[in-house]
Design an enzyme around this catalytic site. Sequence first.
Site, PDB file in Angstrom:
ATOM      1  N   CYS A 113     -31.699   9.073  -0.727  1.00 51.92           N
ATOM      2  CA  CYS A 113     -31.478  10.595  -0.759  1.00 51.92           C
ATOM      3  C   CYS A 113     -30.132  10.799  -1.461  1.00 51.92           C
ATOM      4  CB  CYS A 113     -31.272  10.963   0.867  1.00 51.92           C
ATOM      5  SG  CYS A 113     -31.276  12.509   0.977  1.00 51.92           S
ATOM      6  N   GLU A 157     -38.927  15.741   2.129  1.00 49.45           N
ATOM      7  CA  GLU A 157     -38.529  17.290   1.506  1.00 49.45           C
ATOM      8  C   GLU A 157     -38.555  18.087   2.779  1.00 49.45           C
ATOM      9  OE1 GLU A 157     -37.689  15.003  -1.475  1.00 49.45           O
ATOM     10  OE2 GLU A 157     -36.707  16.839  -0.825  1.00 49.45           O
TER      11      GLU A 157
HETATM   12  C1  LIG Z   1     -39.102   7.046  -4.473  1.00 52.21           C
HETATM   13  C2  LIG Z   1     -38.332   7.641  -5.529  1.00 52.21           C
HETATM   14  N1  LIG Z   1     -37.227   8.153  -5.080  1.00 52.21           N
HETATM   15  C3  LIG Z   1     -36.330   8.444  -6.308  1.00 52.21           C
HETATM   16  N2  LIG Z   1     -35.222   9.026  -6.061  1.00 52.21           N
HETATM   17  N3  LIG Z   1     -34.640   9.738  -4.736  1.00 52.21           N
HETATM   18  C4  LIG Z   1     -35.511  10.782  -4.541  1.00 52.21           C
HETATM   19  O1  LIG Z   1     -36.345  11.421  -5.393  1.00 52.21           O
HETATM   20  C5  LIG Z   1     -35.088  11.524  -3.076  1.00 52.21           C
HETATM   21  C6  LIG Z   1     -36.528  12.013  -2.373  1.00 52.21           C
HETATM   22  C7  LIG Z   1     -37.559  10.788  -2.554  1.00 52.21           C
HETATM   23  C8  LIG Z   1     -37.074   9.633  -1.576  1.00 52.21           C
HETATM   24  C9  LIG Z   1     -38.230   8.841  -0.989  1.00 52.21           C
HETATM   25  C10 LIG Z   1     -39.245   9.760  -0.824  1.00 52.21           C
HETATM   26  C11 LIG Z   1     -38.592  11.026  -1.658  1.00 52.21           C
HETATM   27  C12 LIG Z   1     -34.568  12.683  -3.449  1.00 52.21           C
HETATM   28  N4  LIG Z   1     -34.022  13.556  -2.089  1.00 52.21           N
HETATM   29  O2  LIG Z   1     -32.869  13.145  -1.662  1.00 52.21           O
HETATM   30  C13 LIG Z   1     -34.676  14.713  -2.197  1.00 52.21           C
HETATM   31  O3  LIG Z   1     -34.632  15.143  -0.712  1.00 52.21           O
HETATM   32  C14 LIG Z   1     -36.797   8.404  -7.667  1.00 52.21           C
HETATM   33  F1  LIG Z   1     -35.929   8.725  -8.512  1.00 52.21           F
HETATM   34  C15 LIG Z   1     -38.060   7.974  -7.819  1.00 52.21           C
HETATM   35  N5  LIG Z   1     -38.468   7.474  -9.145  1.00 52.21           N
HETATM   36  C16 LIG Z   1     -39.723   7.272  -9.491  1.00 52.21           C
HETATM   37  C17 LIG Z   1     -40.425   8.161 -10.707  1.00 52.21           C
HETATM   38  N6  LIG Z   1     -39.383   7.943 -11.620  1.00 52.21           N
HETATM   39  C18 LIG Z   1     -39.938   8.757 -12.652  1.00 52.21           C
HETATM   40  C19 LIG Z   1     -39.051   8.495 -14.121  1.00 52.21           C
HETATM   41  O4  LIG Z   1     -37.746   8.884 -13.666  1.00 52.21           O
HETATM   42  C20 LIG Z   1     -37.103   8.127 -12.787  1.00 52.21           C
HETATM   43  C21 LIG Z   1     -37.943   8.306 -11.690  1.00 52.21           C
HETATM   44  C22 LIG Z   1     -37.420   7.395 -10.390  1.00 52.21           C
HETATM   45  N7  LIG Z   1     -38.689   7.468  -6.815  1.00 52.21           N
HETATM   46 NI    NI Z   2     -33.472  13.717   0.461  1.00 52.83          NI
END
Ligand SMILES: Cc1nc(NNC(=O)[C@H](CC2CCCC2)CN(O)CO)c(F)c(N2CCN3CCOC[C@@H]3C2)n1
Ligand code: NI
Length: 186
Positions: A113, A157
């Site tokens: 997160c 979210e």
């Molecule tokens: C799974 C994932 N979690 C990443 N980060 N955490 C977040 O998004 C948190 C929210 C996610 C955590 C688990 C479920 C929701 C943010 N949260 O705190 C908001 O409440 C990523 F960054 C990521 N990806 C995969 C796709 N990729 C595309 C190219 O660019 C990099 C990107 C990396 N996948």
């Molecule tokens: Ni989060």
Amino acid sequence: MIKMRDIIREGNHTLRAEAKQVKFPLSEADQKLANDMMEYLENSQDPELAKKYGLRAGVGLAAPQVDVSEQMAAVLVPSENEDDEPVFKDVIINPVIISHSVQPGALTEGEGCLSVDRDIAGYVIRHDRITLRYYNMAGEEKKIRLKNYPAIVCQHEIDHLHGILFYDHINGDNPFAADDDLVLIS
Ligand SMILES: Cc1nc(NNC(=O)[C@H](CC2CCCC2)CN(O)CO)c(F)c(N2CCN3CCOC[C@@H]3C2)n1
Ligand code: NI
């Protein structure tokens, strides 16, 4: 643009608050917030921009994370093949999970997160499939069914809008405990 310094961290009470419903038509401030949150996700998923601005990559961002206690979150789940359309891209406002699978799902790699500056290992047990009702920025009511990865992201979210953090769903006694019907999502 939203930068990491704008994202609040554990200890800030807004992260544990129940966010307020959003009124329509969106105020100018809410429209700007929605666009800024989606822009953050796009920037953070661009390796060059992420590096340039020191952004942690994200596929979702909720308003409470930028210290706005309102029921709004941007979601940008890209497709495997970067040339294709995203799997799911929208700003979900006043979202409600109106039904869900009994079957649980969790990301194999666990979750992180942007508001939690530490790694916490374990399966974050969620619903594998959900039916989500929300309003988009135009105030149109949407009712969609999601499963696996986009379903997990939306649940993460929506949790933020109710003061819930991912590690609240990790089994304290055995972080990798898994029912045999748990869908592990990679
Ligand atoms: C799974 C994932 N979690 C990443 N980060 N955490 C977040 O998004 C948190 C929210 C996610 C955590 C688990 C479920 C929701 C943010 N949260 O705190 C908001 O409440 C990523 F960054 C990521 N990806 C995969 C796709 N990729 C595309 C190219 O660019 C990099 C990107 C990396 N996948
Ligand atoms: Ni989060």
